[in-house]
Every structure is written in structure tokens, then in C-alpha cells.
Motif scaffolding. Structure first.
Motif, PDB file in Angstrom:
ATOM      1  N   VAL A  33       0.945  -1.248   0.386  1.00 43.60           N
ATOM      2  CA  VAL A  33      -0.049  -0.008   0.124  1.00 43.60           C
ATOM      3  C   VAL A  33       0.898   1.219  -0.125  1.00 43.60           C
ATOM      4  CG1 VAL A  33      -1.396   1.426   1.290  1.00 43.60           C
ATOM      5  CG2 VAL A  33      -1.665  -1.211   1.012  1.00 43.60           C
ATOM      6  N   ALA A  34       1.523   1.111   0.758  1.00 40.28           N
ATOM      7  CA  ALA A  34       2.711   2.294   0.524  1.00 40.28           C
ATOM      8  C   ALA A  34       4.055   2.426  -0.473  1.00 40.28           C
ATOM      9  CB  ALA A  34       3.976   2.095   1.736  1.00 40.28           C
ATOM     10  N   THR A  35       3.210   1.411  -0.927  1.00 37.68           N
ATOM     11  CA  THR A  35       4.271   1.840  -2.739  1.00 37.68           C
ATOM     12  C   THR A  35       3.374   1.740  -4.627  1.00 37.68           C
ATOM     13  OG1 THR A  35       4.701  -0.538  -2.648  1.00 37.68           O
ATOM     14  CG2 THR A  35       6.762   1.429  -1.865  1.00 37.68           C
ATOM     15  N   GLN A  36       1.897   1.610  -3.292  1.00 37.52           N
ATOM     16  CA  GLN A  36       1.156   0.632  -4.655  1.00 37.52           C
ATOM     17  C   GLN A  36       1.281   0.398  -5.612  1.00 37.52           C
ATOM     18  OE1 GLN A  36      -2.209   2.996  -4.734  1.00 37.52           O
ATOM     19  NE2 GLN A  36      -1.051   3.168  -2.584  1.00 37.52           N
ATOM     20  N   ARG A  37       1.802  -0.591  -5.502  1.00 39.46           N
ATOM     21  CA  ARG A  37       2.653  -1.753  -6.159  1.00 39.46           C
ATOM     22  C   ARG A  37       2.432  -3.044  -4.955  1.00 39.46           C
ATOM     23  NH1 ARG A  37       7.447  -3.107  -3.522  1.00 39.46           N
ATOM     24  NH2 ARG A  37       8.688  -2.282  -3.573  1.00 39.46           N
ATOM     25  N   VAL A  38       2.917  -4.330  -5.856  1.00 39.23           N
ATOM     26  CA  VAL A  38       3.019  -5.384  -5.507  1.00 39.23           C
ATOM     27  C   VAL A  38       4.433  -4.982  -4.403  1.00 39.23           C
ATOM     28  CG1 VAL A  38       2.079  -6.971  -7.500  1.00 39.23           C
ATOM     29  CG2 VAL A  38       3.866  -6.743  -7.787  1.00 39.23           C
TER      30      VAL A  38
END
Length: 320
Positions: A99-104
Motif C-alpha cells: 500500500v505504501a508503494t502502490q505496487r506488489v
């Protein structure tokens, strides 16, 4: 896209807490392994059967299990509860980083190792629902703790967006399959090592005299190794195929004998040989266990040596 550093920090805290709880659970399981009823009953079965008919009978003979009670069994159940708690925190650490990086959350070695370890722990918890082997949990948690310590210290990476080469939907398909396959392979690898130790003790009771008798029967350990490998192999196979499709889209070729591709293929061949020998030649015993250990060794070699030492097309991320 900016990184949410607060959520990233929370994820790191959850990761560290999960490792600490895994260590505590491992100590509880070691106590049960040493003093619990299952270990004592296994030792008693070994002594009785060795006197009655030799070590060959130990593989298929069992005695009725008494209801679990006593301090060691209670501590073992506490260890299982702690393992579930640690797995939830472990999952939270990956979700928070994603969630923090908006990626897997598996785009670097730190995250990839964490994801593999989580799959391994969840697989073992499923095994515990099917087999009475809770007292062996420390032997599964030990490599998990070691891998997470390496991933959280030597290979730690700050939360960051995806690098350009990884900005593809194939990172979800290919790497997730590799994570699941490699994580599940952790369990049969440990089970096969324990199988070889138990087998050595049965051939020579003076070897591993204090540890060997407390392991489950060879039949139980072989069944765990085989069934988990049967589940992991097709997932791993799909990951290899998906990686080839991604390689064709990114580099213009399906297969190029890159170091990581090569070792992944070698691991695939070893596991295929293990399953084929079990299905056609009826291999059991030490030969099958050795093949399974070799497959797990190739997977670990691919994870560390190929990612960190060799140079290839996969070196930019160190994950797949």
C-alpha cells in the motif's frame, strides 16, 4: 508516485515483530520436541519395534496416541498460536509495504524473501491440520527466521516505486507463482532432511540416538514431502512458463539461458525427476528424499547465489 513513508515504517515494524515472535514460537516448539508426549512416544515405538522385529517395521507401525496433556503439549499449542500471530503480522508487513508503494510487495530481494517465507509458514500451518507433527515446527521456522534475518538486515531495501523494467502486469503473474512454488518447496525440503536423519538413525541406532527417535515415522515424513511437492510443482512450472512469456515480451526471446533461467530449469528438472520416479519407478526411501533435498538446494542456490553473485538479465531486481 510518492511513497507513503509512514505506512512503510509500520510495515518494517510488523516485519521485525513477526521475526521476534517466530523465534519465540520456535523455542516453544523445541521444548515440546524435547519433552512432549509425541517425541517420547516416537522414541518408545522405536525401542519396542527394534526389539520385536527390527527397524524395517518402524515405517508402517504405530501405537495409539494418548490425548495431549501436560506442560510440554500446552507450550506446543502456545507455539502454534504464536506462529499464527506472527504469520498475520508477516502478512501485514507485506500489505503495508504494498500500500505504501502502490505496487506488489515483491519487487526486490528483501520483499521476495519475505513473501517466500510467509508462503512456507502458511503451508506448514496447513500441514499441521493434517498431520500430528506440530513438535517439528521448529525445524521449519529455523530456515524461515534465518531467511528473514538475512532479508531484513543484509538485503533490506527502503520502500520505493517499481523500477522501469518491472513495470509490467507480468510481475504479478510470474513472480507470484515463483513465490508460491518456492515457498511451498521449503516444507518438503525440511521434511526430506528429517527423513534422511530418521532413516540414518533406524539403520544405526547409535547415530542421532537422542534426536532420531523423536522424529515421526518415515512414512509420515515421506507423505508430507510428497504431497507438498505435488502441490508446488505445477505452480512452479506455471511460473517458469510465465517468466518465458514475459521474457519474450521484454527482451524478444522466450529463453536465453540466463543464469537464473538456467538454475530454475535445473530445479524444475530435479523436482520433475522426483515426481516421475515416485509415479513410475515406485521410488521411496532415501533416494527420493535425496532428490527432493537436491531440488530444494537448487532453489536456495537460485535465490541467493544467482541473484547476488552472478550477472545476468535478472540482476536489476534480484527477484525473478
Amino acid at each position: 508516485m510518492p511513497v507513503n513513508e509512514t505506512l512503510g515504517q509500520y510495515g518494517d515494524w510488523a516485519y521485525t515483530t513477526a521475526v521476534a515472535i517466530y523465534v519465540l514460537a520456535m523455542l516453544f516448539f523445541l521444548f515440546e520436541q524435547s519433552f512432549g508426549r509425541k517425541g517420547r512416544q516416537a522414541a518408545a515405538r522405536t525401542r519396542v519395534l527394534a526389539g520385536a522385529g527390527g527397524p524395517d517395521e518402524v515405517e508402517t507401525t504405530d501405537v495409539p496416541q494418548e490425548p495431549e496433556r501436560g506442560r510440554a503439549e500446552r507450550i506446543g499449542r502456545m507455539g502454534a498460536a504464536l506462529t499464527v500471530l506472527a504469520a498475520l503480522l508477516h502478512l501485514a508487513s507485506l500489505v503495508l509495504r504494498g500500500v505504501a508503494t502502490q505496487r506488489v510487495p515483491w519487487s526486490n530481494m528483501h520483499e521476495y524473501i519475505s513473501a517466500i517465507c510467509l508462503v512456507g509458514v502458511v503451508t506448514w500451518l496447513v500441514v499441521l491440520r493434517k498431520s500430528p507433527v506440530r513438535h517439528l515446527s521448529a525445524f521449519v521456522l529455523f530456515p524461515v527466521v534465518m531467511l528473514m534475518w538475512i532479508g531484513g538486515s543484509l538485503l533490506y531495501a527502503e520502500p520505493s516505486p517499481l523500477t522501469p523494467p518491472l513495470q509490467s502486469y507480468w510481475i504479478i503473474i510470474h513472480v507470484s507463482a515463483a513465490v508460491i512454488g518456492s515457498g511451498v518447496f521449503l516444507v518438503p525440503g525440511v521434511a526430506s532432511v528429517l527423513y534422511l536423519m530418521r532413516s540414518r538413525h533406524e539403520r544405526n541406532p547409535d547415530k542421532l540416538a537422542k534426536f532420531g527417535p523423536r522424529l515421526p515415522s518415515l512414512e509420515v515424513l515421506d507423505r508430507i514431502a510428497y504431497r507438498t511437492t505435488v502441490f508446488a510443482f505445477p505452480v512452479f512450472t506455471f511460473g517458469v512458463i510465465a517468466g518465458g512469456i514475459w521474457a519474450e515480451a521484454a527482451w524478444g526471446r522466450f529463453w536465453g539461458w540466463d543464469p537464473k533461467e538456467t538454475v530454475a530449469f535445473i530445479a524444475w528438472v530435479i523436482y520433475a525427476a522426483y515426481l516421475h520416479s515416485r509415479a513410475t519407478a515406485g521410488w521411496r526411501g532415501n533416494r527420493a528424499a535425496i532428490i527432493n533435498v537436491l531440488g530444494f538446494s537448487a532453489t536456495v542456490f537460485n535465490l541467493f547465489f544467482v541473484n547476488l553473485v552472478t550477472v545476468g538479465l535478472h540482476s536489476y531486481a534480484g527477484v525473478s
